[in-house]
Enzyme design. Structure first.
Site, PDB file in Angstrom:
ATOM      1  N   TYR A 245       0.812  -1.215   0.000  1.00 39.99           N
ATOM      2  CA  TYR A 245       0.000   0.000   0.000  1.00 39.99           C
ATOM      3  C   TYR A 245       0.846   1.265   0.000  1.00 39.99           C
ATOM      4  CZ  TYR A 245      -4.499  -2.313   0.863  1.00 39.99           C
ATOM      5  OH  TYR A 245      -5.642  -3.051   0.748  1.00 39.99           O
TER       6      TYR A 245
ATOM      7  N   LYS B 191       4.146 -15.272   2.814  1.00 39.60           N
ATOM      8  CA  LYS B 191       4.405 -16.016   1.581  1.00 39.60           C
ATOM      9  C   LYS B 191       5.923 -16.201   1.502  1.00 39.60           C
ATOM     10  CE  LYS B 191       3.172 -17.815  -2.417  1.00 39.60           C
ATOM     11  NZ  LYS B 191       2.448 -19.098  -2.525  1.00 39.60           N
TER      12      LYS B 191
ATOM     13  N   ASP C 203      -1.630 -18.558   0.760  1.00 35.80           N
ATOM     14  CA  ASP C 203      -2.545 -19.328  -0.100  1.00 35.80           C
ATOM     15  C   ASP C 203      -3.193 -20.469   0.682  1.00 35.80           C
ATOM     16  OD1 ASP C 203       0.012 -20.404   0.015  1.00 35.80           O
ATOM     17  OD2 ASP C 203       0.136 -20.942  -2.115  1.00 35.80           O
TER      18      ASP C 203
ATOM     19  N   ASP D 173      -5.993  -7.550   3.996  1.00 34.44           N
ATOM     20  CA  ASP D 173      -7.138  -6.977   3.282  1.00 34.44           C
ATOM     21  C   ASP D 173      -7.936  -8.086   2.613  1.00 34.44           C
ATOM     22  OD1 ASP D 173      -8.785  -4.993   2.048  1.00 34.44           O
ATOM     23  OD2 ASP D 173      -7.650  -5.287   0.193  1.00 34.44           O
TER      24      ASP D 173
ATOM     25  N   ASP E 131     -11.837  -9.959   3.803  1.00 36.91           N
ATOM     26  CA  ASP E 131     -13.059 -10.023   2.979  1.00 36.91           C
ATOM     27  C   ASP E 131     -13.528 -11.472   2.901  1.00 36.91           C
ATOM     28  OD1 ASP E 131     -13.074  -7.310   2.431  1.00 36.91           O
ATOM     29  OD2 ASP E 131     -13.464  -7.584   0.281  1.00 36.91           O
TER      30      ASP E 131
HETATM   31  C1  IPM Z   1     -10.381  -2.055   3.754  1.00 36.94           C
HETATM   32  C2  IPM Z   1     -10.627  -1.438   2.405  1.00 36.94           C
HETATM   33  C3  IPM Z   1      -9.528  -0.424   2.120  1.00 36.94           C
HETATM   34  C4  IPM Z   1      -8.205  -1.168   2.115  1.00 36.94           C
HETATM   35  C5  IPM Z   1      -9.726   0.388   0.833  1.00 36.94           C
HETATM   36  C6  IPM Z   1     -11.030   1.140   0.835  1.00 36.94           C
HETATM   37  C7  IPM Z   1      -8.573   1.322   0.585  1.00 36.94           C
HETATM   38  O1  IPM Z   1     -10.697  -2.422   1.431  1.00 36.94           O
HETATM   39  O2  IPM Z   1     -10.344  -1.300   4.751  1.00 36.94           O
HETATM   40  O3  IPM Z   1     -10.253  -3.271   3.836  1.00 36.94           O
HETATM   41  O4  IPM Z   1      -7.825  -1.741   1.094  1.00 36.94           O
HETATM   42  O5  IPM Z   1      -7.550  -1.174   3.149  1.00 36.94           O
HETATM   43 MG    MG Z   2     -10.676  -4.374   2.185  1.00 39.40          MG
END
Ligand code: IPM
Ligand code: MG
Length: 364
Positions: free
Chosen positions: A141, A191, A223, A247, A251
């Site tokens: 990032y 990794k 992975d 990140d 999700d």
């Molecule tokens: C999160 C989001 C952010 C990230 C985006 C909106 C920049 O996906 O907080 O997980 O990638 O950190």
């Molecule tokens: Mg995210």
């Protein structure tokens, strides 16, 4: 007690879900005799529209002067042009960096009444209660070089996954400290079979482990971790990992809990010492969901639970944090569901109604 909260509502469903979290905090203030004072600031697309930048000096100063930051979400198709000079997400990233919020805590807990709202088998997810500790101010990032350029053979682009041993050590320590407060198990995800930065990560983690003899540490490749997360998620307790892996994995992990709309997060500059207060940023893990915006349908629970994390980590108000979490559970137990966790025979409610029901549970 009075607490000052920077309220950065942001874009898309951000304002809708953050408003419900504010409603719940207000109810809690009434019940427990605290004053939560909200100070509004612009971030993301809203700030780009007003000032041409995703984070203004003014908003940054506001956050620095407050006790905590509540953030809705940033981003949307309006600002999504890949050639754009400035993006809403830049505002969030700058905030994390400027406030040195390197430790992002993302708890994933499967609530029993939601086991049927997920796409996984109830048996697989029923005992899931894990905490992902995501490094938040390093890695791909922020690493330099980071750019796109033209060459005689066409366009090229680079992002750099850079970590110093100090950056690794401080986040891994947070992982160990949290493991000590849970089941003394820590999984470090990397990794290391391919990436140099991951090899350093693994070395440093192993060195730090010496200070935590009571914590059982294992290393897992990212992975393999993504596979295990849906195969046997209950095996995890605390997971510590670098920014991008965290990140992606969170999700994925949100699907265990039924919906992205259920997962809160706290971004901290380290673990607050017992009994002390520390600035933190609290936001749902989901994005601005532009297609759901303005319809009063988004699930505000992730943001409401983020407010509970604020009470716990920034204000040291533990009983109050538990009151919010209990209210969320009670409202779900009564069968109230937003669209994302809707199930047969349940009552579908909107964003505002969900917030109102949770606030009402608190005031009684
Ligand atoms: C999160 C989001 C952010 C990230 C985006 C909106 C920049 O996906 O907080 O997980 O990638 O950190
Ligand atoms: Mg995210």
């Amino acid at each position: 007690m009075q607490f000052n909260i920077a309220a950065l509502l942001g874009d898309g469903v951000g304002p809708e879900v953050a408003t419900e979290a504010m409603r719940v905090l207000e109810a809690l203030g009434k019940k427990f005799g605290h004053k939560f004072q909200f100070h509004h600031g612009l971030v993301g697309g809203a700030a780009i529209d007003a000032h041409g930048v995703a984070l203004t000096e003014e908003t940054l100063k506001l956050c620095q002067s407050c006790d905590a930051v509540l953030l809705g979400a940033v981003g949307g198709p309006k600002w999504d042009d890949p050639r754009a000079k400035v993006r809403p997400e830049d505002g969030l990233l700058a905030l994390r960096k400027e406030l040195e919020l390197f430790a992002n805590l993302r708890p994933v807990k499967v609530l029993p009444m939601l086991v049927n709202s997920t796409s996984l088998k109830p048996d697989v997810i029923k005992d899931v209660d894990l905490m992902v500790v995501r490094e938040l101010t390093g890695g791909l990032y922020f690493g330099q070089p980071k750019k796109q350029w033209r060459t005689s053979e066409g366009r090229r682009a680079v992002d750099s996954m850079v970590y110093s041993e100090q950056e690794i050590e401080r986040i891994v320590r947070v992982g160990f400290e949290i493991a000590l407060t849970r089941s003394n198990k820590l999984t470090s995800v990397d990794k290391a079979n391919v990436l140099e930065s991951s090899r350093l990560w693994r070395q440093v983690t192993t060195e730090v482990a010496v200070d935590y003899p009571d914590v059982e540490l294992d290393h897992m490749l990212v992975d393999a971790c993504s596979m295990r997360l849906i195969q046997r998620p209950a095996q995890f307790d605390v997971v510590v990992t670098e920014n991008t892996f965290g990140d992606i994995l969170t999700d994925e992990a949100s699907m265990l809990a039924g919906s992205m709309g259920m997962l809160p997060s706290a971004s901290l500059a380290g673990i607050p010492k017992a009994g002390s207060k520390a600035l933190g940023l609290y936001e749902p893990i989901h994005g601005s969901a532009p297609s759901r915006a303005g319809q009063d349908i988004a699930n505000p629970i992730a943001t409401i639970l983020s407010a509970a994390m604020m009470l716990r980590y920034s204000f040291n108000l533990i009983a109050e944090a538990e009151a919010v979490e209990k209210a969320v559970v009670a409202v779900l137990e009564e069968g109230n569901r937003t669209y994302d966790i809707m199930d047969e025979g349940k009552t579908k409610v909107g964003t505002k109604e969900m917030g109102r029901l949770i606030a009402e549970k608190i005031t009684g």
